[in-house]
Design an enzyme around this catalytic site. Structure first.
Site, mmCIF file in Angstrom:
data_model
loop_
_atom_site.group_PDB
_atom_site.id
_atom_site.type_symbol
_atom_site.label_atom_id
_atom_site.label_comp_id
_atom_site.label_asym_id
_atom_site.label_seq_id
_atom_site.Cartn_x
_atom_site.Cartn_y
_atom_site.Cartn_z
ATOM 1 N N ARG A 181 0.738 -1.207 0.292
ATOM 2 C CA ARG A 181 0.063 -0.010 0.009
ATOM 3 C C ARG A 181 1.023 1.219 0.071
ATOM 4 N NH1 ARG A 181 -2.185 -1.165 6.161
ATOM 5 N NH2 ARG A 181 -0.267 -1.159 7.177
ATOM 6 N N ASN A 250 8.576 -7.568 5.078
ATOM 7 C CA ASN A 250 9.505 -7.121 6.147
ATOM 8 C C ASN A 250 9.290 -7.467 7.507
ATOM 9 O OD1 ASN A 250 11.401 -5.044 5.698
ATOM 10 N ND2 ASN A 250 10.063 -3.623 6.988
ATOM 11 N N HIS A 300 10.020 3.161 2.471
ATOM 12 C CA HIS A 300 8.686 3.019 2.963
ATOM 13 C C HIS A 300 7.899 4.137 3.052
ATOM 14 C CE1 HIS A 300 8.828 -1.563 4.380
ATOM 15 N NE2 HIS A 300 10.080 -1.118 3.955
ATOM 16 N N GLU A 376 11.056 6.195 6.067
ATOM 17 C CA GLU A 376 9.460 6.480 5.877
ATOM 18 C C GLU A 376 9.350 7.768 5.553
ATOM 19 O OE1 GLU A 376 7.555 4.173 6.945
ATOM 20 O OE2 GLU A 376 8.507 2.674 8.257
HETATM 21 O O1 0X9 Z 1 6.807 -1.959 10.200
HETATM 22 C C1 0X9 Z 1 7.619 -1.808 9.193
HETATM 23 O O2 0X9 Z 1 8.011 -2.718 8.638
HETATM 24 C C2 0X9 Z 1 8.139 -0.585 8.666
HETATM 25 N N1 0X9 Z 1 7.157 0.370 8.948
HETATM 26 S S1 0X9 Z 1 5.914 0.585 7.945
HETATM 27 O O3 0X9 Z 1 5.044 1.562 8.386
HETATM 28 N N2 0X9 Z 1 6.510 0.788 6.405
HETATM 29 O O4 0X9 Z 1 5.322 -0.724 7.874
HETATM 30 C C3 0X9 Z 1 9.476 -0.126 9.786
HETATM 31 C C4 0X9 Z 1 10.698 -1.100 9.629
HETATM 32 C C5 0X9 Z 1 11.853 -0.531 10.616
HETATM 33 N N3 0X9 Z 1 12.854 -1.466 10.682
HETATM 34 C C6 0X9 Z 1 12.961 -2.395 11.845
HETATM 35 N N4 0X9 Z 1 12.241 -2.296 12.834
HETATM 36 N N5 0X9 Z 1 14.019 -3.335 11.481
HETATM 37 ZN ZN ZN Z 2 6.447 -0.279 5.032
#
Ligand code: 0X9
Ligand code: ZN
Length: 410
Positions: A181, A250, A300, A376
């Site tokens: 998204r 992710n 992201h 982000e």
């Molecule tokens: O949740 C995520 O995968 C990322 N944010 S999102 O809102 N785009 O979904 C952040 C990932 C940050 N990286 C780590 N925590 N390793």
């Molecule tokens: Zn993301």
């Protein structure tokens, strides 16, 4: 619970019929919380009933659990407001704009690229292929894998060496669109590719003193699905049970990967580490160029954040060169501020966002890549993910300055 199941089955029936998923009467709550503990209570409770966090404060809640959710917030003294009364209204407006744009563009016969609408996957892939044909001295496009639904996953390499990485320049590796998204992550990455390749004469002694390996659509099935069926789809589209689809790519990388038993969760990390073809493609490419990659960027949306690893634990475990990450992040923040966006913050991802394991940034850092960040990018629209098309170019330009600052810092 029963309501939830009935709702889910109805939703699945609609999806099986191939129609657009309707967000009719879905609401977005904006909830205040001031401590990490409060946030964790909220998150745990919300995840139990399967509702979708858009960021730390904005939460999309389906109709059948809205009352229950409001009662929970009141019982726990969370103050909140409802910032979107009906998510479907915004989604429909966006869909109409995009369809109309594509129709008008086809009629006009214009073939040049634009940053006025969100490109569908075939538009993106055609564009990459055109670049390769037109700039063979600079661009190489390769199909590096195939998704569950059979779509190609493409990577573009940009290098003065005929598009081939030969290890003579530092390499920057980027993944974008791993979350379906997050359309503006893809559009901003395409904006960057467009600038560097089509205006290469401006960047010969600058950005092209670096080599680039970019997977601009890390999750092609999910991306298309977010256009055709469900705007706020996040994961890929592998069937994971009789009721649910999708692995959060992710959460699927093989570093501190964690098993989540709820396969229907929006952050389900898959049956095993690195199980998904989309993840494997990035792992393989990274391995191919490992010794030259100096910087890894996971692109992201949204939140105006420059995040450095590691993000899998709290209290967070910083990368060895934390100070260097902060310095590079701050210089990029200054660059994007100068480009008109003063809102960016720099920090560790577990500290300023939340804990998440199995993410690509952590994985890249764990393999020894010297610098790794998740960006982000700027949100917009009613909820954050649905940046209005009129702002694609503005966000693209600002993001360009982040990429440029970091790359030239190497
Ligand atoms: O949740 C995520 O995968 C990322 N944010 S999102 O809102 N785009 O979904 C952040 C990932 C940050 N990286 C780590 N925590 N390793
Ligand atoms: Zn993301």
């Amino acid at each position: 619970m029963r309501f939830g199941a009935v709702f889910l089955i109805l939703a699945l029936a609609i999806l099986a019929s191939g129609e657009q998923f309707s967000y009719r009467n879905y609401k977005v709550f904006k909830v205040q919380h001031s401590t990490r503990e409060e946030y964790m209570v909220l998150r745990q409770w919300a995840e139990k009933i399967g509702i979708d966090f858009w960021d730390r404060h904005r939460i999309m809640v389906r109709p059948d659990v809205q009352e229950q959710f409001a009662a929970f917030l009141e019982a726990r003294n969370f103050s909140y407001e409802i910032i979107i009364e009906d998510v479907e209204v915004t989604v429909e407006a966006e869909r109409k704009y995009n369809e109309e744009y594509i129709r008008a563009k086809k009629l006009s016969g214009r073939s040049t690229v634009d940053f006025e609408h969100f490109w569908r996957l075939d538009e993106i892939y055609n564009y990459l292929d055109e670049l390769e044909a037109e700039y063979p001295q600079l661009v190489n496009v390769e199909t590096v894998g195939t998704t569950h639904e059979g779509r190609p996953i493409k990577a573009i390499t940009i290098s003065k060496n005929g598009g081939q990485i030969d290890g003579s320049r530092p390499v920057i590796f980027m993944d974008a669109g791993v979350h379906a998204r997050e359309w503006a992550a893809i559009s901003s990455t395409l904006y960057f590719i467009h600038e560097v390749v089509e205006h290469y004469y401006e960047f010969e002694d600058d950005l092209l003193e670096r080599d680039w390996v970019i997977v601009p659509v890390g999750n092609p099935d999910g991306y298309e699905y977010s256009h055709t069926n469900q705007r706020f789809w996040r994961k890929n589209r592998v069937p994971v049970s009789i009721l649910c689809y999708g692995v959060d790519l992710n959460r699927n990388f093989p570093f501190e990967w964690a098993l989540i038993t709820n396969v229907c969760s929006d952050t389900y990390g898959g049956p095993s580490a690195g199980s998904e073809p989309e993840t494997q493609v990035i792992m393989n490419l990274l391995e191919r160029y490992q010794s030259s990659v100096q910087l890894y960027l996971a692109v992201h949306t949204w939140g105006d954040m420059i995040l450095y690893p590691y993000g899998y634990a709290w209290p967070f475990i910083p990368v060895d060169n934390e100070a260097e990450h902060i310095a590079m992040g701050n210089r990029a923040k200054d660059a994007v501020t100068a480009a008109g966006n003063p809102n960016y913050v720099v920090g560790n991802s577990a500290e300023i966002l939340y804990i998440a394991s199995g993410a690509s940034d952590d994985y890249a850092a764990s393999t020894g890549i010297p610098y790794a960040f998740t960006l982000e990018l700027t949100g917009g629209g009613s909820g954050g993910f649905d940046l209005p098309p009129e702002r694609i170019e503005e966000v693209g330009k600002q993001t360009f300055e982040i990429f440029r600052s970091m790359a030239m810092d190497l």
